[in-house]
Design a protein around this motif. Sequence first.
Motif, PDB file in Angstrom:
ATOM      1  N   THR A  94       0.793  -1.226   0.000  1.00 38.23           N
ATOM      2  CA  THR A  94       0.000   0.000   0.000  1.00 38.23           C
ATOM      3  C   THR A  94       0.825   1.276   0.000  1.00 38.23           C
ATOM      4  OG1 THR A  94      -0.120   0.003   2.416  1.00 38.23           O
ATOM      5  CG2 THR A  94      -1.865  -1.172   1.226  1.00 38.23           C
ATOM      6  N   PHE A 126      -4.863   4.973  -1.764  1.00 37.30           N
ATOM      7  CA  PHE A 126      -4.429   4.968  -0.372  1.00 37.30           C
ATOM      8  C   PHE A 126      -4.125   6.380   0.133  1.00 37.30           C
ATOM      9  CE2 PHE A 126      -3.508   0.635  -1.804  1.00 37.30           C
ATOM     10  CZ  PHE A 126      -4.215  -0.068  -0.841  1.00 37.30           C
ATOM     11  N   HIS A 164      -7.087   7.962   1.755  1.00 41.93           N
ATOM     12  CA  HIS A 164      -7.417   7.515   3.112  1.00 41.93           C
ATOM     13  C   HIS A 164      -6.228   7.660   4.073  1.00 41.93           C
ATOM     14  CE1 HIS A 164     -11.115   5.727   1.527  1.00 41.93           C
ATOM     15  NE2 HIS A 164     -10.382   5.292   0.519  1.00 41.93           N
ATOM     16  N   ALA A 165      -5.158   8.272   3.615  1.00 38.77           N
ATOM     17  CA  ALA A 165      -3.902   8.257   4.363  1.00 38.77           C
ATOM     18  C   ALA A 165      -3.966   9.010   5.678  1.00 38.77           C
ATOM     19  CB  ALA A 165      -2.778   8.830   3.499  1.00 38.77           C
ATOM     20  N   LEU A 173      -5.183   6.753   8.374  1.00 38.07           N
ATOM     21  CA  LEU A 173      -4.277   5.613   8.532  1.00 38.07           C
ATOM     22  C   LEU A 173      -2.980   6.022   9.217  1.00 38.07           C
ATOM     23  CD1 LEU A 173      -4.720   3.913   5.033  1.00 38.07           C
ATOM     24  CD2 LEU A 173      -5.618   3.080   7.216  1.00 38.07           C
ATOM     25  N   ARG A 208      -3.444   6.992  12.838  1.00 35.63           N
ATOM     26  CA  ARG A 208      -3.657   5.769  13.613  1.00 35.63           C
ATOM     27  C   ARG A 208      -2.333   5.072  13.881  1.00 35.63           C
ATOM     28  NH1 ARG A 208      -7.101   1.372  10.647  1.00 35.63           N
ATOM     29  NH2 ARG A 208      -8.504   3.154  10.522  1.00 35.63           N
ATOM     30  N   GLU A 209      -1.491   4.963  12.846  1.00 36.97           N
ATOM     31  CA  GLU A 209      -0.220   4.277  13.045  1.00 36.97           C
ATOM     32  C   GLU A 209       0.683   5.052  14.001  1.00 36.97           C
ATOM     33  OE1 GLU A 209       3.028   1.695  10.701  1.00 36.97           O
ATOM     34  OE2 GLU A 209       2.255   3.408   9.578  1.00 36.97           O
ATOM     35  N   ASP A 214       4.253  -1.992  10.339  1.00 34.15           N
ATOM     36  CA  ASP A 214       3.016  -1.763   9.583  1.00 34.15           C
ATOM     37  C   ASP A 214       1.775  -1.860  10.471  1.00 34.15           C
ATOM     38  OD1 ASP A 214       1.213  -1.243   7.624  1.00 34.15           O
ATOM     39  OD2 ASP A 214       1.812  -2.870   6.287  1.00 34.15           O
ATOM     40  N   VAL A 263      -0.846   0.328  10.485  1.00 36.11           N
ATOM     41  CA  VAL A 263      -1.886   1.251  10.003  1.00 36.11           C
ATOM     42  C   VAL A 263      -3.294   0.680  10.138  1.00 36.11           C
ATOM     43  CG1 VAL A 263      -0.346   2.427   8.396  1.00 36.11           C
ATOM     44  CG2 VAL A 263      -1.685   0.477   7.603  1.00 36.11           C
ATOM     45  N   GLN A 264      -3.422  -0.643  10.228  1.00 36.97           N
ATOM     46  CA  GLN A 264      -4.744  -1.262  10.280  1.00 36.97           C
ATOM     47  C   GLN A 264      -5.165  -1.652  11.701  1.00 36.97           C
ATOM     48  OE1 GLN A 264      -6.684  -1.367   7.775  1.00 36.97           O
ATOM     49  NE2 GLN A 264      -5.375  -1.168   5.982  1.00 36.97           N
ATOM     50  N   SER A 308      -6.821  -2.382  15.019  1.00 43.51           N
ATOM     51  CA  SER A 308      -8.247  -2.300  15.306  1.00 43.51           C
ATOM     52  C   SER A 308      -8.601  -3.197  16.482  1.00 43.51           C
ATOM     53  CB  SER A 308      -9.071  -2.658  14.062  1.00 43.51           C
ATOM     54  OG  SER A 308      -8.652  -3.890  13.518  1.00 43.51           O
TER      55      SER A 308
END
Length: 320
Positions: free
Chosen positions: A39, A67, A70-71, A74, A77-78, A219, A221-222, A224
């Motif tokens: 990504t 991407f 939506h960066a 993301l 969050r990261e 990594d 970024v996701q 949750s």
Amino acid sequence: MTDHHEDGSVRPRALAWAGRQLNAGERIIETEALHGGITAEMRRLTVAAPNRGTRHLVLRTFADPFFAEHAEGLLYREATTLALLAGTGVRAPGPVAVDAAAAHCEYPSLLMTHLPGRTVLDDEGLEARLPLLARELVAIHALRFAERPHEYEAWTTADAVVPPDGADAVAWAAAVDVIRKPAPRYEGRFLHRDFHPGNVLFDVSPESPADLRITGVVDWVQTSWGPADLDVAHCSSNLALLHGSPWGLRFAEEYEKAGGVLAATPEERLYWRLLDALAFAAAAQWVARPWREAGRAELTTRAVEQRLDAYVIGLMDALG
């Protein structure tokens, strides 16, 4: 058109921004592309200090239009997650600076510290790496912070699944019916959400293979909140596509041996495993490319699709 820099160079504004985040007297003397990401573009920056020492930083850039759109969410969050992970037993990069809205760089970017070690995607030595992966994931799921991350998002739906050419039509139809049902109830955990061998760094010493250890997980970024089964499912799918269906089927056992707790019934476990695996039907070409760049030349899109088919059949046989 996306302005890809495959040669390892960093765009001028981003390079200037990164330079402003350094300590007094430091300067960036070299940049290098890091392969394996899907990504984002990843660059390792070599930083020279006045005392002639050097250190490394990593620059993540979302240049792809999809991407980049939506960066902002993301990257924030990261960066937030990396700050939370500092001081925990889970080794992760430290955030240095974030330009999530591309106010200073050409594209949304995150600058972070560099971890030692490297990803290992070879078949050789997997037997020793698998328990380490399982223990690391158990440690991630044990993390508790004052504020939960957002709820997980499914990466496919029953109506979106298109089986690969030549796939077992009966097995895939049954698999799709499984994820058409409502999601099982679950006890939430802190999830990496993209945990797999390509995001885990190892210290691999040819002279002392018994001293193999994980040096970090990247990594985030996701990140949750959701069932532990979903992280286990994602790692299992990747293992099946990288190394063959039996390895994907085995990872859940290793996770439980390491102290992890999964859903109580085979039906619930099957749901989460398939929810992840079936998402790869639309992503085989995207995951195969970085694996080939990392040296797995045999993993063509077709080969990955065939392994995915074998894995789905294996799941239906084992848990269906």
